[in-house]
Write an enzyme that holds these catalytic residues in place. Structure first.
Site, PDB file in Angstrom:
ATOM      1  N   ASP A  49      20.784  66.887  43.371  1.00 51.12           N
ATOM      2  CA  ASP A  49      22.030  67.645  43.455  1.00 51.12           C
ATOM      3  C   ASP A  49      22.649  67.671  42.063  1.00 51.12           C
ATOM      4  OD1 ASP A  49      24.304  68.875  44.855  1.00 51.12           O
ATOM      5  OD2 ASP A  49      25.367  67.041  44.323  1.00 51.12           O
ATOM      6  N   GLU A 134      18.495  73.025  44.436  1.00 53.60           N
ATOM      7  CA  GLU A 134      19.046  74.245  45.001  1.00 53.60           C
ATOM      8  C   GLU A 134      18.751  75.426  44.102  1.00 53.60           C
ATOM      9  OE1 GLU A 134      22.940  72.885  47.465  1.00 53.60           O
ATOM     10  OE2 GLU A 134      23.104  72.985  45.301  1.00 53.60           O
ATOM     11  N   CYS A 201      25.304  67.210  57.243  1.00 57.92           N
ATOM     12  CA  CYS A 201      25.126  65.759  57.330  1.00 57.92           C
ATOM     13  C   CYS A 201      23.654  65.416  57.087  1.00 57.92           C
ATOM     14  CB  CYS A 201      25.563  65.270  58.702  1.00 57.92           C
ATOM     15  SG  CYS A 201      25.239  63.520  58.971  1.00 57.92           S
ATOM     16  N   CYS A 204      22.368  63.539  60.618  1.00 58.67           N
ATOM     17  CA  CYS A 204      22.135  64.220  61.898  1.00 58.67           C
ATOM     18  C   CYS A 204      21.966  65.726  61.748  1.00 58.67           C
ATOM     19  CB  CYS A 204      23.261  63.911  62.886  1.00 58.67           C
ATOM     20  SG  CYS A 204      24.796  64.801  62.545  1.00 58.67           S
ATOM     21  N   CYS A 220      30.745  62.599  58.426  1.00 49.83           N
ATOM     22  CA  CYS A 220      30.288  63.534  59.451  1.00 49.83           C
ATOM     23  C   CYS A 220      31.206  63.471  60.683  1.00 49.83           C
ATOM     24  CB  CYS A 220      28.849  63.208  59.854  1.00 49.83           C
ATOM     25  SG  CYS A 220      28.220  64.316  61.126  1.00 49.83           S
ATOM     26  N   ASP A 230      27.959  63.551  46.840  1.00 49.78           N
ATOM     27  CA  ASP A 230      26.806  63.948  46.016  1.00 49.78           C
ATOM     28  C   ASP A 230      25.518  63.313  46.548  1.00 49.78           C
ATOM     29  OD1 ASP A 230      28.481  65.374  44.377  1.00 49.78           O
ATOM     30  OD2 ASP A 230      28.634  63.814  42.852  1.00 49.78           O
TER      31      ASP A 230
HETATM   32 ZN   LIG Z   1      26.078  63.457  61.159  1.00 49.04          ZN
END
Ligand SMILES: [Zn+2]
Length: 289
Positions: A49, A134, A201, A204, A220, A230
């Protein structure tokens, strides 16, 4: 003649290029040598990142990279050179000399950063030959922010923007270095979708703008996973890289099976790794950037 040798030469010299830059002459020497075949590559994908505070944050948890930008003193010096140029009469001798001084200053700084990035990217690729980052439209971002040497903006804006511009250019440089450095050892760069990566997240896969209580923190709202924003983003990028790598390997294997090409690429000879299984695929939740 006096010269400075930046590194030791290895291998047989095949080509030498002499170039003149604003602050001196440079010779770059190309050599060939035999390198050992890389061992079977099984390292996980390193997700990266990029940011302004930390230049690069790694999904592996390796020490974040902070590229040296201009110190307050160097920034003041650069702005002094820019101001001097803007005060002088365009086309005059004094204007040309001020322009040269600014160009020398820029060239020296640019070389220093290139050197830093060269060493840093080599170390990162050694750690993992599969790099995910990215897809940033870096070129567009810098073009609009750069301005021109001859027509600098206001001082306040310049001061704030100077290091930001340097960092954006550094990301692009580093990404180009990753391209050829990973290819040289049988790895690859995985350019992943940037959408929602800061709101997703890493544990999850839940995506929500509410996952970011502050700029620096990720919490989250679905599973409660909490960490530095980050670090979370780097892991999301690594996950997307894993998915992309698995898809590419599958496509390459299919290609090989149907006999359409001998060059299967992307480490088809490498053992298949399972994609991170602890999480569900990201929900197609709307992302408000
Ligand atoms: Zn999560």
């Amino acid at each position: 003649m006096k010269y400075r040798k930046s590194r030791d030469l290895e291998g047989r010299i095949t080509q030498a290029t002499v170039s003149r830059e604003v602050d001196g002459w440079f010779i770059s020497i190309l050599t060939t040598r035999v390198i050992e075949t890389p061992e079977l590559v099984t390292s996980p994908v390193e997700g990266i990142d990029v940011g302004v505070v930390r230049t690069m944050t790694f999904s592996s948890g390796a020490e974040p990279l902070c590229m040296p930008t201009l110190s307050a003193q160097e920034k003041a010096h650069r702005l002094r050179l820019q101001r001097r140029l803007s005060r002088r009469k365009r086309g005059s001798k004094r204007y040309e000399s001020a322009k040269r001084a600014l160009a020398r200053n820029r060239a020296r700084e640019a070389r220093r950063r290139r050197d830093f990035l060269d060493k840093a990217t080599t170390a990162i690729v050694k750690r993992s030959p599969f790099i995910a980052h990215e897809d940033l439209k870096i070129r567009n971002m810098t073009a609009s922010a750069r301005g021109s040497i001859d027509r600098p903006g206001t001082n306040a804006r310049q001061k704030a923007g100077l290091n930001r511009v340097i960092l954006e250019q550094a990301w692009g440089k580093a990404f180009r270095m990753f391209n050829y450095k990973t290819a040289a050892i049988g790895g690859a760069v995985l350019k992943v979708e940037a959408r929602c990566s800061s709101q997703e997240c890493s544990s999850c896969g839940h995506i929500s703008p509410g996952n970011r209580p502050t700029q620096a923190r990720f919490v989250c709202v679905s599973c409660g996973h909490s960490e530095n924003a980050d670090d979370n983003a780097a892991k999301v990028i690594a996950y997307r890289g894993e998915v992309l790598l698995a898809a590419k390997r599958k496509a390459a294997a299919g290609h090989a099976a149907s006999g359409r090409g001998a060059n299967v690429g992307l480490g088809a000879a490498l053992p298949r790794r399972a994609v991170v299984t602890k999480r569900q695929p990201a929900q197609p939740a709307p992302c408000k950037a």
